[in-house]
Write a protein that holds these residues in place. Structure first.
Motif, PDB file in Angstrom:
ATOM      1  N   LEU A 127       6.912  -0.272   7.984  1.00 38.55           N
ATOM      2  CA  LEU A 127       7.354  -0.698   6.570  1.00 38.55           C
ATOM      3  C   LEU A 127       8.787  -1.130   6.698  1.00 38.55           C
ATOM      4  N   GLU A 142       8.980  -7.160   0.198  1.00 37.57           N
ATOM      5  CA  GLU A 142       8.002  -6.516  -0.761  1.00 37.57           C
ATOM      6  C   GLU A 142       6.788  -7.323  -0.713  1.00 37.57           C
ATOM      7  N   GLU A 143       6.476  -8.317  -0.151  1.00 39.84           N
ATOM      8  CA  GLU A 143       5.242  -9.125  -0.247  1.00 39.84           C
ATOM      9  C   GLU A 143       4.273  -8.719   1.115  1.00 39.84           C
ATOM     10  N   GLY A 144       4.893  -7.813   1.930  1.00 36.48           N
ATOM     11  CA  GLY A 144       4.485  -7.357   3.078  1.00 36.48           C
ATOM     12  C   GLY A 144       3.380  -6.359   2.762  1.00 36.48           C
ATOM     13  N   LYS A 145       2.402  -6.030   3.613  1.00 40.42           N
ATOM     14  CA  LYS A 145       1.144  -4.929   3.433  1.00 40.42           C
ATOM     15  C   LYS A 145       0.980  -4.392   4.886  1.00 40.42           C
ATOM     16  N   SER A 152       6.643 -10.753   5.368  1.00 37.50           N
ATOM     17  CA  SER A 152       5.642 -10.967   4.228  1.00 37.50           C
ATOM     18  C   SER A 152       4.264 -10.775   4.887  1.00 37.50           C
ATOM     19  N   LEU A 189       8.988  -4.680   6.842  1.00 40.32           N
ATOM     20  CA  LEU A 189       8.365  -5.361   5.897  1.00 40.32           C
ATOM     21  C   LEU A 189       9.054  -5.470   4.421  1.00 40.32           C
ATOM     22  N   ASP A 204       4.244   4.685  -1.284  1.00 41.10           N
ATOM     23  CA  ASP A 204       4.629   3.160  -1.005  1.00 41.10           C
ATOM     24  C   ASP A 204       3.320   2.223  -1.349  1.00 41.10           C
ATOM     25  N   GLN A 205       3.651   1.303  -2.289  1.00 45.77           N
ATOM     26  CA  GLN A 205       2.768   0.271  -2.985  1.00 45.77           C
ATOM     27  C   GLN A 205       2.288  -0.512  -1.938  1.00 45.77           C
ATOM     28  N   ARG A 206       2.808  -0.772  -0.821  1.00 50.30           N
ATOM     29  CA  ARG A 206       2.636  -1.487   0.081  1.00 50.30           C
ATOM     30  C   ARG A 206       1.264  -1.105   1.128  1.00 50.30           C
TER      31      ARG A 206
END
Length: 310
Positions: A50, A55-58, A32, A53, A75-77
């Motif tokens: 990625l 879903e909360e990761g960036k 995360s 990581l 990828d939204q992250r």
């Protein structure tokens, strides 16, 4: 630079990520967490991050070369910053990020930049003496060759290329440019052909390395990046830096050890240990395995150093 293997999710061969598994292992990725890839390039290291990581990761990906943007995964992250990593803290703050869990920088030139003849990075092609990683900047290698004085040229070839006859080379350039302009790679090679020492390929590789470092202010950018690490990394956060020549490696080693670029002198009467916010994780740099070197010869000179924020 040979095209060794295809990067996943990329239409064309762009850049083989060096020491990818070692970097991921050393970063101790928090699913995360927030991570920065300072040199996105073909996205090989970024994709590996990625994968670790949740879903909360960036992931914040920096790259000043506009060509790198086409390798971005859907990828939204991922947040892409089309600028030099020397502006790390500024752009993190602009995006509401004060500190990160980890950071990677894979320094130097990507395989793509070497293979794209028009960019002027490689002696294998004839093109304009360009060498700009960020084509928005004005200064090119031709400008350096045309405008720098003999002393300036001598210093940069000696320091950044470790060219053995840097003084002779600088004098030759100054003499030849009076007779005819030096604007292309072939112009340059012809102008200095009489002073090439040893293996011509190795000699020109060192000379071009020096010009490239100067054009892109690579040492200045690296110093600025390193100086920001104590503020940008969270306690326990790690920075992984991959270098490809001794000048960069010395800077990284020194800063990780002393948190400054000044060499420290031993004082036998001083017993208090200085407080350092960054500490090296590995005393010796991590290097590529023989297997990786066989698959990707570029990894032969790679050195990975890791530091942790205390």
């Amino acid at each position: 630079m040979k095209k060794e293997k295809e990067i996943e999710s990329s239409d064309a061969v762009y850049h083989v990520p060096v020491l990818r598994d070692e970097v991921i292992e050393q970063l101790h990725i928090n699913p995360s967490g927030v991570y920065v890839d300072c040199t996105f390039g073909g996205g090989g290291h970024s994709r590996a991050i990625l994968e670790k990581l949740g879903e909360e990761g960036k992931l914040v990906a920096f790259d000043q070369d506009a060509d790198a943007k086409r390798n971005l995964p859907d990828d939204q992250r991922v947040l892409f910053v089309p600028h030099n990593f020397r502006h790390l803290q500024r752009f993190l703050r602009l995006n509401g990020i004060s500190q990160v869990d980890g950071l990677l920088a894979d320094l130097g030139v990507s395989s793509h930049q070497f293979d794209e003849g028009s960019r002027g990075f490689s002696t294998r092609f004839d093109a304009a003496l360009d060498m700009r990683m960020d084509r928005r900047q004005e200064k090119t290698a031709a400008d350096v060759v045309k405008g720098y004085g003999e002393q300036q040229l001598h210093k940069l070839f000696e320091q950044y290329g470790e060219v053995t006859n840097a003084k002779t080379l600088a004098r030759t350039i100054v003499e030849k440019r009076k007779v005819s302009p030096i604007q292309t790679i072939n112009d340059f090679k012809t102008a200095v052909s009489g002073v090439v020492k040893g293996n011509p390929n190795k000699y020109f590789a060192q000379v071009f390395q020096a010009l490239r470092i100067e054009v892109n202010d690579e040492m200045g950018a690296l110093k600025e990046l390193l100086e920001q690490l104590p503020q940008v990394l969270k306690p326990g956060g790690r920075a992984a830096i991959i270098t490809f020549h001794s000048i960069e490696d010395r800077l990284v080693k020194l800063f990780f050890k002393n948190n400054t670029f000044e060499e420290e002198t031993e004082n036998p009467f001083e017993t208090t240990e200085k407080l350092r916010t960054l500490k090296p994780v590995n005393k010796k740099p991590i290097e590529a395995s023989q297997d990786e070197i066989k698959k990707n010869p570029r990894s032969r000179s790679a050195k990975l150093r890791v530091a942790e924020r205390t």
